[in-house]
Design a protein around this motif. Structure first.
Motif, PDB file in Angstrom:
ATOM      1  N   ASP A  12       0.858  -1.181   0.000  1.00  0.00           N
ATOM      2  CA  ASP A  12       0.000   0.000   0.000  1.00  0.00           C
ATOM      3  C   ASP A  12       0.895   1.232   0.000  1.00  0.00           C
ATOM      4  O   ASP A  12       1.461   1.609   1.037  1.00  0.00           O
ATOM      5  CB  ASP A  12      -0.908  -0.016   1.230  1.00  0.00           C
ATOM      6  CG  ASP A  12      -1.992   1.055   1.161  1.00  0.00           C
ATOM      7  OD1 ASP A  12      -2.115   1.698   0.108  1.00  0.00           O
ATOM      8  OD2 ASP A  12      -2.695   1.263   2.171  1.00  0.00           O
ATOM      9  N   VAL A  13       1.056   1.874  -1.140  1.00  0.00           N
ATOM     10  CA  VAL A  13       1.955   3.025  -1.282  1.00  0.00           C
ATOM     11  C   VAL A  13       1.395   4.188  -0.478  1.00  0.00           C
ATOM     12  O   VAL A  13       0.261   4.623  -0.713  1.00  0.00           O
ATOM     13  CB  VAL A  13       2.111   3.418  -2.761  1.00  0.00           C
ATOM     14  CG1 VAL A  13       3.070   4.593  -2.910  1.00  0.00           C
ATOM     15  CG2 VAL A  13       2.577   2.219  -3.579  1.00  0.00           C
ATOM     16  N   PRO A  14       2.162   4.749   0.479  1.00  0.00           N
ATOM     17  CA  PRO A  14       1.601   5.766   1.372  1.00  0.00           C
ATOM     18  C   PRO A  14       1.368   7.121   0.724  1.00  0.00           C
ATOM     19  O   PRO A  14       0.480   7.860   1.144  1.00  0.00           O
ATOM     20  CB  PRO A  14       2.642   5.866   2.491  1.00  0.00           C
ATOM     21  CG  PRO A  14       3.900   5.331   1.910  1.00  0.00           C
ATOM     22  CD  PRO A  14       3.494   4.306   0.901  1.00  0.00           C
ATOM     23  N   ALA A  15       2.152   7.495  -0.295  1.00  0.00           N
ATOM     24  CA  ALA A  15       2.005   8.804  -0.943  1.00  0.00           C
ATOM     25  C   ALA A  15       2.734   8.763  -2.269  1.00  0.00           C
ATOM     26  O   ALA A  15       3.617   7.918  -2.495  1.00  0.00           O
ATOM     27  CB  ALA A  15       2.566   9.913  -0.060  1.00  0.00           C
ATOM     28  N   ASP A  16       2.383   9.673  -3.178  1.00  0.00           N
ATOM     29  CA  ASP A  16       3.095   9.764  -4.443  1.00  0.00           C
ATOM     30  C   ASP A  16       4.572  10.049  -4.185  1.00  0.00           C
ATOM     31  O   ASP A  16       4.915  10.867  -3.324  1.00  0.00           O
ATOM     32  CB  ASP A  16       2.533  10.887  -5.307  1.00  0.00           C
ATOM     33  CG  ASP A  16       1.106  10.651  -5.754  1.00  0.00           C
ATOM     34  OD1 ASP A  16       0.533   9.610  -5.394  1.00  0.00           O
ATOM     35  OD2 ASP A  16       0.568  11.520  -6.464  1.00  0.00           O
ATOM     36  N   GLY A  17       5.449   9.412  -4.946  1.00  0.00           N
ATOM     37  CA  GLY A  17       6.873   9.696  -4.801  1.00  0.00           C
ATOM     38  C   GLY A  17       7.733   8.586  -5.360  1.00  0.00           C
ATOM     39  O   GLY A  17       7.236   7.565  -5.862  1.00  0.00           O
ATOM     40  N   HIS A  18       9.046   8.791  -5.283  1.00  0.00           N
ATOM     41  CA  HIS A  18      10.009   7.783  -5.697  1.00  0.00           C
ATOM     42  C   HIS A  18      10.273   6.812  -4.542  1.00  0.00           C
ATOM     43  O   HIS A  18      10.512   7.249  -3.414  1.00  0.00           O
ATOM     44  CB  HIS A  18      11.326   8.433  -6.110  1.00  0.00           C
ATOM     45  CG  HIS A  18      11.260   9.129  -7.434  1.00  0.00           C
ATOM     46  ND1 HIS A  18      11.312  10.496  -7.557  1.00  0.00           N
ATOM     47  CD2 HIS A  18      11.132   8.635  -8.692  1.00  0.00           C
ATOM     48  CE1 HIS A  18      11.233  10.823  -8.830  1.00  0.00           C
ATOM     49  NE2 HIS A  18      11.124   9.714  -9.542  1.00  0.00           N
ATOM     50  N   TYR A  19      10.267   5.533  -4.843  1.00  0.00           N
ATOM     51  CA  TYR A  19      10.497   4.494  -3.840  1.00  0.00           C
ATOM     52  C   TYR A  19      11.479   3.462  -4.379  1.00  0.00           C
ATOM     53  O   TYR A  19      11.332   2.991  -5.513  1.00  0.00           O
ATOM     54  CB  TYR A  19       9.196   3.763  -3.487  1.00  0.00           C
ATOM     55  CG  TYR A  19       8.164   4.587  -2.775  1.00  0.00           C
ATOM     56  CD1 TYR A  19       8.035   4.541  -1.389  1.00  0.00           C
ATOM     57  CD2 TYR A  19       7.305   5.418  -3.497  1.00  0.00           C
ATOM     58  CE1 TYR A  19       7.066   5.298  -0.736  1.00  0.00           C
ATOM     59  CE2 TYR A  19       6.343   6.176  -2.855  1.00  0.00           C
ATOM     60  CZ  TYR A  19       6.229   6.116  -1.476  1.00  0.00           C
ATOM     61  OH  TYR A  19       5.283   6.866  -0.830  1.00  0.00           O
ATOM     62  N   ALA A  20      12.462   3.116  -3.568  1.00  0.00           N
ATOM     63  CA  ALA A  20      13.263   1.940  -3.880  1.00  0.00           C
ATOM     64  C   ALA A  20      12.396   0.707  -3.642  1.00  0.00           C
ATOM     65  O   ALA A  20      11.617   0.654  -2.687  1.00  0.00           O
ATOM     66  CB  ALA A  20      14.507   1.881  -3.002  1.00  0.00           C
ATOM     67  N   VAL A  21      12.527  -0.284  -4.511  1.00  0.00           N
ATOM     68  CA  VAL A  21      11.779  -1.533  -4.390  1.00  0.00           C
ATOM     69  C   VAL A  21      12.759  -2.632  -4.013  1.00  0.00           C
ATOM     70  O   VAL A  21      13.806  -2.792  -4.662  1.00  0.00           O
ATOM     71  CB  VAL A  21      11.058  -1.875  -5.700  1.00  0.00           C
ATOM     72  CG1 VAL A  21      10.318  -3.206  -5.571  1.00  0.00           C
ATOM     73  CG2 VAL A  21      10.102  -0.756  -6.096  1.00  0.00           C
ATOM     74  N   TYR A  22      12.432  -3.376  -2.967  1.00  0.00           N
ATOM     75  CA  TYR A  22      13.268  -4.476  -2.486  1.00  0.00           C
ATOM     76  C   TYR A  22      12.462  -5.763  -2.476  1.00  0.00           C
ATOM     77  O   TYR A  22      11.250  -5.748  -2.190  1.00  0.00           O
ATOM     78  CB  TYR A  22      13.772  -4.216  -1.066  1.00  0.00           C
ATOM     79  CG  TYR A  22      14.682  -3.031  -0.899  1.00  0.00           C
ATOM     80  CD1 TYR A  22      16.064  -3.177  -0.937  1.00  0.00           C
ATOM     81  CD2 TYR A  22      14.159  -1.766  -0.668  1.00  0.00           C
ATOM     82  CE1 TYR A  22      16.907  -2.096  -0.750  1.00  0.00           C
ATOM     83  CE2 TYR A  22      14.991  -0.661  -0.481  1.00  0.00           C
ATOM     84  CZ  TYR A  22      16.361  -0.834  -0.527  1.00  0.00           C
ATOM     85  OH  TYR A  22      17.194   0.243  -0.351  1.00  0.00           O
ATOM     86  N   VAL A  23      13.137  -6.890  -2.736  1.00  0.00           N
ATOM     87  CA  VAL A  23      12.529  -8.205  -2.574  1.00  0.00           C
ATOM     88  C   VAL A  23      13.416  -9.022  -1.650  1.00  0.00           C
ATOM     89  O   VAL A  23      14.557  -8.656  -1.362  1.00  0.00           O
ATOM     90  CB  VAL A  23      12.353  -8.925  -3.930  1.00  0.00           C
ATOM     91  CG1 VAL A  23      11.424  -8.148  -4.837  1.00  0.00           C
ATOM     92  CG2 VAL A  23      13.702  -9.151  -4.610  1.00  0.00           C
ATOM     93  N   SER A  24      12.905 -10.144  -1.182  1.00  0.00           N
ATOM     94  CA  SER A  24      13.702 -11.021  -0.316  1.00  0.00           C
ATOM     95  C   SER A  24      13.265 -12.462  -0.513  1.00  0.00           C
ATOM     96  O   SER A  24      12.142 -12.735  -0.932  1.00  0.00           O
ATOM     97  CB  SER A  24      13.548 -10.619   1.159  1.00  0.00           C
ATOM     98  OG  SER A  24      12.205 -10.731   1.589  1.00  0.00           O
ATOM     99  N   TRP A  25      14.199 -13.354  -0.223  1.00  0.00           N
ATOM    100  CA  TRP A  25      13.938 -14.783  -0.320  1.00  0.00           C
ATOM    101  C   TRP A  25      14.865 -15.518   0.638  1.00  0.00           C
ATOM    102  O   TRP A  25      15.823 -14.940   1.166  1.00  0.00           O
ATOM    103  CB  TRP A  25      14.155 -15.276  -1.759  1.00  0.00           C
ATOM    104  CG  TRP A  25      15.547 -15.052  -2.287  1.00  0.00           C
ATOM    105  CD1 TRP A  25      16.661 -15.811  -2.064  1.00  0.00           C
ATOM    106  CD2 TRP A  25      15.984 -13.974  -3.127  1.00  0.00           C
ATOM    107  NE1 TRP A  25      17.759 -15.291  -2.713  1.00  0.00           N
ATOM    108  CE2 TRP A  25      17.364 -14.154  -3.377  1.00  0.00           C
ATOM    109  CE3 TRP A  25      15.335 -12.867  -3.692  1.00  0.00           C
ATOM    110  CZ2 TRP A  25      18.105 -13.276  -4.161  1.00  0.00           C
ATOM    111  CZ3 TRP A  25      16.064 -12.000  -4.481  1.00  0.00           C
ATOM    112  CH2 TRP A  25      17.440 -12.208  -4.704  1.00  0.00           C
TER     113      TRP A  25
END
Length: 937
Positions: free
Chosen positions: A249-262
């Protein structure tokens, strides 16, 4: 005279343990030696934390005279023998203690982790980076503090990571490298999670089962608590067609780094397929899940809109029969620090914290961030050793990689210049060669671009914990002391975005040189951004044009080709379309507004993108309005300030809040919203268009000031002739009249008075509130403060002195804008009006006043594209070559027609952007000019 009080007390907060007294340093051969004043009881061991040892060593390095090649701190043991101080420190517990080894979440495979489909010289190589210091816990203060204090309105813990995160990471990733950081890289303080142990996670298909330990958000995380051992993971067949989906759930408009994990496991697939769907399109990334598990793996930085605008899917379409996939969590944004000590957190953005906290949040065992504790984590920890031990823990066998740490120095206040350190006798193999390449590129680049007299302090050796084989012996490691933050001149450089950009490019070039020289191959450097960018109507279509950027050391190599990126809103970008040549027709429907930026590509990688240009396609085939992007300035004078509790007031650098090169976005949205077609050019391309074909020119200078010139002499004459010939002009910017009137020539002042219709009444308005009157009486408030939604702080809005009709006043009643005789002039940047609806109202009103009785053009136009004989037209039809031309739907003569947004496979660059083709590392760092200079005297 060297004492520990000189720079340690100047440049650091109170230390957690007493600092030993030291004697004045002396030069012995080619080594600068500093001795402890008191003997050390070796049997008892020196009760000195390695953080303090590194402080002593860094202090000694700062005082070392130019020309020395090594720095050493020595002590006398109980038997009266002199020994290097590092030999007398307490030894760390094993990096992976037995309890840690029993946990499968910390095991690493032996396969090389390849960075996807990226293309560049560093493809297949990795860079481990330490972005300097940050907030850590100090017992002596009873709170968290930065590791350095404020000097000249900045602090080392901030200005170095700001440069590393916003420039160096992008250079490396644009060159194809996979980059791992000891500290959080995303400066966005917002964050959202989607996790199988929480919300935002769904499964489609069959074969899912419970896996090993995984991430769980049990924040705040106390010392010794591993976030990746608190939750669970899910597994499913890698080739069975099942899909795990995360929707944060994106909190506000803007640039975000995206991370994944396994959870890494030898039975996992090495081609785990992640599909990232975002507002700009779809990106495909592939990861080897045998390695780099149980930690946050950076994917990309994307513009996301509030709500569920991002979907990450792990797709079971592997080519490896019988393999499995591991699904854990997805994170977006850097977030706020949630690692606690003594029941409190830093209450600061995560990227500002030290490696101690981030390594813990990133899944590192306690023996990595607290190697001198009891193996389960204590309330302290060791920041310098954490950076090296984290590298040793994260780096899998067989991965071709290097380590670089970015720092600044302190000494007596008079020392200046750059030194690159390697560990000397405690250096991992290859470290000297890496240090030599980085140092040479740094000095050459800084002297060429920033300061011809920059001091070269050479390559030196010192056993800093970060570059010491005792903590990390697998990959070459260097530590850069870029400049002296206790010297006013050097600190002015450290605060400069240009200096940080050039230093980043130089460090990246040094890393490329190291690999090239080691392997005996030619080095290739990614090109500079394209210039002279424009998006204009030609032949009824929209055609983008650009020119190659400069090339040659210390810049990049020439471009071989280009990638054109388009966006529907100027924020979220598609994955790009490859282009040969320097023009391309951009497909657009009538009345559709498109935004474009260009990146250059060669064997070295992809450049940063150009500034953004935009256009709304006209039904008549021509645009009556031309927007000119004249905002090139990027210097320390634009930096924002922040009063950091317990630290002091410092300047801050965020490219998005300084000049991301996108003034065309706000102008384009407003003009389009008012129903008008338009074109956009960069101001250096003014001579490439016929102004007489436009009814209105919109000149946007943002915070352009004296050094960049809001209007050059040639531009002034062109616009003077244009207005005299019946054209209309709309200008806005914060320092137009400071430049033309207060600091201008007689010619400048005459242009301001006679053409723009205003001189400067005051250098800075006392208010950022603006009300309209006259032609703008019906619009909403034009407030331009950051709190009102402005994209960047406007420090010096001009107050106008004019006899022309007033259309806007600041909150204190002074004049903010005038409009008469076919010219509108505003003393603040139009794009900084915080309310986008008000911007549209203002654009409609200004255009109506400047073009009375005129309406937006309507109608349709024939759309033909002349394609050279023997080439393939956009529909895939090859011209038979009988008549030399082929008429097909599309744009201008011989220009490739670029489609609208498509789902293009990402190149795996790990870039800071929403792109994924050959230029996939371009990110939100857009429109970075090469030769920006300091603007305000």
């Amino acid at each position: 005279m060297l004492t520990h009080t000189l720079s340690l007390l100047l440049a650091a907060p109170a230390l957690a343990v007493p600092t030993p007294e030291v004697r004045p340093g002396v030069v012995e051969g080619d080594t600068f030696v500093v001795r402890l004043a008191e003997p050390v009881d070796e049997a008892r061991g020196l009760a000195l934390d390695p953080d303090v040892y590194d402080e002593l060593l860094e202090d000694a390095a700062g005082h070392a005279p130019p020309g020395v090649r090594a720095v050493e701190v020595v002590a006398t043991d109980a038997a009266g023998r002199e020994r290097p101080l590092r030999q007398l420190l307490r030894q760390p517990v094993p990096a992976l203690d037995p309890d840690d080894l029993a946990d499968p979440s910390v095991l690493r495979g032996a396969s090389v982790d390849l960075p996807g489909e990226s293309q560049g010289f560093l493809t297949g190589r990795a860079v481990y980076m330490s972005q300097c210091h940050g907030f850590i816990w100090y017992d002596s203060l009873g709170r968290f503090s930065t590791q350095r204090g404020v000097l000249f309105s900045t602090v080392e813990d901030f200005h170095n990571p700001e440069g590393a995160d916003q420039y160096l990471l992008r250079y490396l990733e644009n060159a194809g490298a996979r980059v791992f950081t000891a500290k959080e890289r995303d400066i966005n303080p917002l964050m959202a999670l989607a996790d199988n142990d929480g919300s935002g996670y769904t499964e489609t298909g069959s074969g899912f089962g419970n896996g090993a330990a995984g991430f769980a958000n049990t924040a705040p995380f106390v010392a010794g608590e591993n976030p990746f051992a608190s939750g669970t993971t899910r597994t499913f067949p890698a080739d069975g067609g099942a899909v795990a989906t995360w929707t944060p759930d994106v909190p506000a408009d803007g640039h975000y780094a995206v991370y994944v994990s396994w959870d890494a496991n030898g039975s996992n697939a090495s081609d785990a397929h992640y599909v990232i769907t975002h507002p700009g399109g779809t990106i495909d990334r592939f990861y080897d899940q045998k390695v780099h598990g149980s930690t946050w793996q950076y994917v990309d930085t994307l513009w996301l809109t509030a709500g569920q605008s991002l979907t990450v899917e792990l797709v079971g379409d592997s080519s490896e029969a019988g393999a499995t996939l591991s699904a854990d969590a997805v994170r977006i944004g850097g977030g706020m620090d949630d690692v606690s000590r003594h029941g409190v957190t830093t209450n600061r953005p995560r990227w500002e914290t030290g490696a101690i906290q981030y390594v813990q949040y990133n899944g590192g065992p306690a023996s990595v961030y607290d190697p001198y504790g009891d193996g389960a984590g204590s309330d302290g920890g060791s920041d310098p050793t954490a950076r090296a031990l984290w590298t040793d823990w994260e780096h899998p066998a067989g991965e071709d990689a290097v380590f670089l740490s970015w720092h600044s120095n302190a000494a007596t206040g008079t020392a200046r210049g750059t030194t690159t350190y390697y560990g000397g006798s405690c250096a991992p193999a290859g470290s000297y060669d890496l240090a030599a390449a980085v140092q040479e590129e740094l000095v050459d680049g800084i002297r060429d671009v920033y300061d011809p007299a920059w001091s070269d302090r050479g390559v030196s050796s010192a056993c800093f914990a970060e570059i010491n084989v005792d903590y990390q012996n697998e990959i070459p490691a260097v530590l850069v002391e870029l400049a002296f933050h206790d010297n006013a001149d050097d600190t002015a450089a450290l605060k400069s975005p240009l200096f940080r950009q050039e230093s980043s490019r130089a460090m990246y070039r040094g890393i490329v040189r190291y690999f090239a020289e080691r392997d005996g191959i030619a080095a290739h450097y990614l090109p500079e951004p394209p210039e002279h960018v424009r998006l204009v109507h030609e032949g009824g279509e929209l055609v983008a044009h650009w020119a190659a950027g400069p090339s040659g050391a210390p810049l990049g190599d020439p471009a071989d080709s280009y990638v054109l990126f388009r966006s529907a809103d100027g924020r979220a970008w598609d994955s790009g379309t490859p282009v040969t040549g320097t023009s391309a027709t951009v497909a657009a429907a009538v009345d559709e507004t498109v935004y474009v930026r260009i990146a250059a590509v060669n064997a070295g990688g992809a450049s940063f993108p150009s500034e953004v240009v935009a256009a709304r396609r006209s039904g008549s085939g021509v645009a009556p309005i031309l927007v000119v992007d004249a905002f090139d300035r990027l210097d320390a004078g634009q930096l924002d300030t922040e009063a950091v509790p317990n630290i002091g007031t410092v300047v801050r650098f965020d490219i998005d809040r300084t000049n991301p090169g996108d003034v065309a976005v706000a102008h384009g949205a407003a003009i389009s919203g008012a129903g008008w077609p338009f074109d956009t050019i960069a101001d250096e391309a003014l001579g490439d268009v016929d102004l007489a074909s436009y009814d209105l020119v919109v000149w946007a200078t943002g915070e352009e000031s004296t050094a960049d010139e809001t209007f050059s002499d040639a531009q002034q004459q062109t616009l003077r002739d244009y207005v005299a010939g019946g054209g209309t002009l709309w200008t806005s910017g914060a320092e137009i009249l400071w430049d033309l009137d207060a600091r201008g020539s007689d010619t400048d002042r005459a242009f301001a008075d006679e053409v723009l219709g205003a001189l400067m009444a005051a250098d800075a308005a006392a208010s950022d509130a603006v009300d309209g009157e006259g032609a703008l009486a019906g619009v909403g408030r034009m407030d331009f403060g950051v709190a009102d939604g402005a994209p960047y702080p406007v420090e010096w809005p001009d107050v106008l002195d004019s006899t022309r009709a007033v259309v806007a006043r600041y909150g204190d009643g002074t004049v903010a804008g005038v409009l008469e005789d076919g010219v509108a002039t505003f003393g603040f940047p139009f794009e900084c009006i915080g309310d986008p609806d008000v911007r549209t109202e203002v654009a409609a009103a200004v255009i109506a006043a400047l073009l009375p009785g005129q309406s937006p053009p309507t109608g349709t136009t024939g759309t033909t594209d002349t394609v050279t004989s023997g080439t393939t037209d956009p529909s895939g039809t090859t011209d038979p070559g009988t008549d030399g031309t082929d008429t097909v739907p599309g744009g201008g003569d011989n220009a490739p027609v670029l489609p609208g947004p498509t789902n293009v496979v990402d190149d795996g660059k790990g870039c800071g952007c929403s792109t994924g083709s050959l230029a996939g590392g371009l990110g939100w760092l857009s429109a970075l000019a090469v030769f920006w200079r300091r603007r305000r005297d």
